[in-house]
Design a protein around this motif. Structure first.
Motif, PDB file in Angstrom:
ATOM      1  N   ARG A  41      49.203  38.573  31.982  1.00 48.62           N
ATOM      2  CA  ARG A  41      48.328  39.036  33.066  1.00 48.62           C
ATOM      3  C   ARG A  41      48.743  40.432  33.527  1.00 48.62           C
ATOM      4  O   ARG A  41      47.901  41.271  33.862  1.00 48.62           O
ATOM      5  CB  ARG A  41      48.369  38.043  34.226  1.00 48.62           C
ATOM      6  N   GLY A 109      39.293  36.556  32.333  1.00 49.79           N
ATOM      7  CA  GLY A 109      39.022  35.835  33.569  1.00 49.79           C
ATOM      8  C   GLY A 109      39.049  36.723  34.796  1.00 49.79           C
ATOM      9  O   GLY A 109      39.393  36.270  35.897  1.00 49.79           O
ATOM     10  N   LEU A 110      38.673  37.998  34.641  1.00 49.43           N
ATOM     11  CA  LEU A 110      38.645  38.915  35.771  1.00 49.43           C
ATOM     12  C   LEU A 110      37.508  38.552  36.726  1.00 49.43           C
ATOM     13  O   LEU A 110      36.481  38.007  36.315  1.00 49.43           O
ATOM     14  CB  LEU A 110      38.474  40.351  35.280  1.00 49.43           C
ATOM     15  N   LEU A 111      37.692  38.868  38.006  1.00 47.23           N
ATOM     16  CA  LEU A 111      36.680  38.530  39.001  1.00 47.23           C
ATOM     17  C   LEU A 111      35.472  39.451  38.852  1.00 47.23           C
ATOM     18  O   LEU A 111      35.605  40.676  38.899  1.00 47.23           O
ATOM     19  CB  LEU A 111      37.263  38.657  40.404  1.00 47.23           C
ATOM     20  N   PRO A 112      34.272  38.891  38.685  1.00 45.24           N
ATOM     21  CA  PRO A 112      33.072  39.712  38.581  1.00 45.24           C
ATOM     22  C   PRO A 112      32.542  40.084  39.963  1.00 45.24           C
ATOM     23  O   PRO A 112      32.975  39.542  40.985  1.00 45.24           O
ATOM     24  CB  PRO A 112      32.088  38.787  37.851  1.00 45.24           C
ATOM     25  N   VAL A 113      31.605  41.010  39.999  1.00 40.06           N
ATOM     26  CA  VAL A 113      30.889  41.309  41.231  1.00 40.06           C
ATOM     27  C   VAL A 113      29.799  40.249  41.391  1.00 40.06           C
ATOM     28  O   VAL A 113      29.532  39.463  40.470  1.00 40.06           O
ATOM     29  CB  VAL A 113      30.282  42.722  41.181  1.00 40.06           C
ATOM     30  N   PRO A 114      29.159  40.159  42.562  1.00 41.38           N
ATOM     31  CA  PRO A 114      28.081  39.172  42.740  1.00 41.38           C
ATOM     32  C   PRO A 114      27.055  39.253  41.606  1.00 41.38           C
ATOM     33  O   PRO A 114      26.645  40.336  41.200  1.00 41.38           O
ATOM     34  CB  PRO A 114      27.479  39.566  44.084  1.00 41.38           C
ATOM     35  N   GLY A 116      27.792  37.706  38.692  1.00 39.16           N
ATOM     36  CA  GLY A 116      28.549  37.409  37.481  1.00 39.16           C
ATOM     37  C   GLY A 116      28.765  38.593  36.569  1.00 39.16           C
ATOM     38  O   GLY A 116      29.130  38.421  35.401  1.00 39.16           O
ATOM     39  N   LEU A 118      30.600  42.068  35.238  1.00 38.34           N
ATOM     40  CA  LEU A 118      31.893  42.738  35.235  1.00 38.34           C
ATOM     41  C   LEU A 118      31.651  44.229  34.983  1.00 38.34           C
ATOM     42  O   LEU A 118      31.277  44.621  33.873  1.00 38.34           O
ATOM     43  CB  LEU A 118      32.794  42.149  34.153  1.00 38.34           C
ATOM     44  N   GLN A 177      28.398  38.637  30.698  1.00 35.39           N
ATOM     45  CA  GLN A 177      28.981  39.286  31.871  1.00 35.39           C
ATOM     46  C   GLN A 177      28.320  40.629  32.164  1.00 35.39           C
ATOM     47  O   GLN A 177      28.877  41.450  32.883  1.00 35.39           O
ATOM     48  CB  GLN A 177      30.488  39.455  31.672  1.00 35.39           C
TER      49      GLN A 177
END
Length: 477
Positions: A41, A109-114, A116, A118, A177
């Motif tokens: 990570r 597994g990075l956090l997407p913006v609203p 979904g 990236l 994504q």
């Protein structure tokens, strides 16, 4: 080198005891207790430093006043002015490196913006489309052109037809994504690559190491994987009739690379240097192409790869592997015997050195093989693969569980060797083959991506298989 301290069990002991009554404390080397998943990570964050965006813009070191476009994946932030002793400039976008990196971003597994989405992947697709358009409009290059500037312009370089294939694999991997508008661009990009590859897959191309033009095992393996994946794609791309023929042809041609002892890296290349095999690009074809880890002829090749750098009697032996073996680490792997690329200078230097990405690719191949053994319930043991398994202390009497465990343990110590020789966990392109210190360009993006890919293979869960007799042998001719 740092150490972590651990003590023997204190069960029943008085924690107030000190001095002679204190429990024994032993040093434990950091590489032996590093959590590879947790470290991956961190490597993901280090890798992301080499990807531009609207908020992260870099200047072309060779062209002041020229700035990066969003989504450019640079090979490394290394050029002569900021890397004393290294005359290489890697502040460019290689299609292959960028695609391999995009795959790891998509699977991190990075956090997407609203919604979904990236943003880094949206940027990557738009930059890839910019480069493709510039190649298409150029009178001097093909859609297989391998290298572009940070602003997406064509850089004088070679044509490498694995690039459009692995780029398309990356786009199919990350497609979900993207926002709707970028998905439209992504589909057009893949469709253009598909049309191009159907015209050229039977042709010679420049190989992975950018040294020879011929029939490349790696390029063919990546093209095979792409054609297989496009034939069952779910992103709405129509599958031309020629795809099935391309799959059959590539499968048959890959078989011709077998010379009775190993898979040959490149066929019919003019002025190829002697001793180009065994070449790590064969194992890399498992990581990025359509070659199965359980292919016993590939295992024969892998056995030679290990011996040529880890066996002290080999003329290609890396002394660092002997020192590492005493610590329970390694071995580290190079590109091919007789490699003349030192990494620090353009002038040929005989001998070559281990590479982080080559070592990580070999580790990934072994993790994938362990997963395949777990899934099938059989060890792919025959006259070709026996030397490979023998080097791990395995034979016909071993169970599949024992084989899988040995492969995973072997790969773990390869990754730990990369960690041990890293510069505070930052990965360059190469390690010195004698003393192990990092050398060549610093913070190579592909080094991080290869480590991440290996750890993903390590963590992959294999479906349960019905137990088979311990003596079960799978024969392949």
């Amino acid at each position: 080198m740092t150490v972590a301290l651990w003590s023997q069990s204190m069960s029943g002991a008085n924690p107030a005891h000190i001095g002679a009554n204190a429990p024994t404390v032993k040093p434990r080397p950091a590489f032996a207790q590093t959590d590879l998943v947790a470290l991956s990570r961190y490597f993901s964050l280090l890798m992301m430093r080499n990807i531009t965006s609207d908020g992260y813009v870099i200047e072309n070191p060779a062209s002041p006043g020229v700035f990066s476009a969003p989504g450019c994946v640079i090979a490394a932030p290394s050029y002569p002015a900021n890397t004393p002793g290294v005359d290489q400039d890697y502040v460019f976008n290689w299609v292959r490196d960028g695609a391999i990196t995009a795959i790891e971003i998509a699977l991190a597994g990075l956090l997407p913006v609203p919604g979904g989405v990236l943003p880094s992947l949206v940027d990557y697709v738009n930059f890839a489309a910019l480069c493709q358009a510039n190649a298409k409009n150029s009178p001097t290059v093909t859609l297989g052109h391998a290298c572009f500037t940070i602003s997406g312009e064509v850089r004088p370089w070679s044509e490498q037809n694995d690039g459009p294939a692995i780029q398309s694999i990356a786009i199919m991997t990350l497609f979900d994504q993207l926002d709707g508008a970028t998905q439209t661009i992504a589909k057009q990009l893949v469709e253009t690559n598909l049309s191009y590859l159907l015209d050229v897959y039977q042709n010679k191309t420049t190989n992975l190491w950018e040294e020879y033009e011929g029939y490349s095992f790696f390029a063919r393996a990546v093209q095979l994987r792409f054609f297989r994946e496009i034939s069952t794609n779910t992103i709405g791309i129509a599958v031309p009739a020629g795809v099935a023929d391309a799959i059959s042809w590539l499968e048959s041609q890959l078989a011709t690379h077998w010379n009775g002892q190993l898979y040959v890296s490149i066929l019919d290349a003019a002025a190829e240097q002697a001793g180009y095999d065994a070449n790590i690009d064969i194992v890399s074809s498992v990581c990025y192409g359509g070659i199965e880890a359980a292919d016993t002829k590939l295992l024969a090749t892998a056995a030679i790869l290990r011996r040529q750098w880890a066996n002290p009697s080999s003329s290609n032996y890396f002394p660092v592997n002997g020192a590492d073996a005493a610590k329970g680490l390694g071995p580290l792997f190079g590109r091919y015997p007789g490699d003349h690329y030192d990494g620090d200078v353009a002038a040929p230097v005989v001998g070559g050195h281990p590479w982080a990405l080559c070592t990580a690719n070999f580790a990934e191949f072994q993790y994938r093989l362990a997963n395949a053994i777990d899934a099938s319930g059989a060890i792919p043991l025959d006259q070709f693969s026996e030397p490979f398994f023998a080097e791990l202390g395995l034979g016909a009497s071993n169970s599949t569980a024992e084989a899988s465990a040995a492969l995973r343990a072997s790969s773990d110590v390869m990754l730990r060797a990369i960690v041990y020789h890293s510069d505070h966990y930052e990965l360059s392109e190469q390690f010195d083959g004698t003393v192990g210190y990092e050398k060549s360009v610093r913070n190579l993006t592909w080094s991080y991506a290869a480590f991440l890919s290996a750890v993903r293979a390590r963590s992959a869960a294999a479906p349960a298989a019905k137990p088979k007799p311990r003596s079960s042998r799978s024969r392949r001719s």
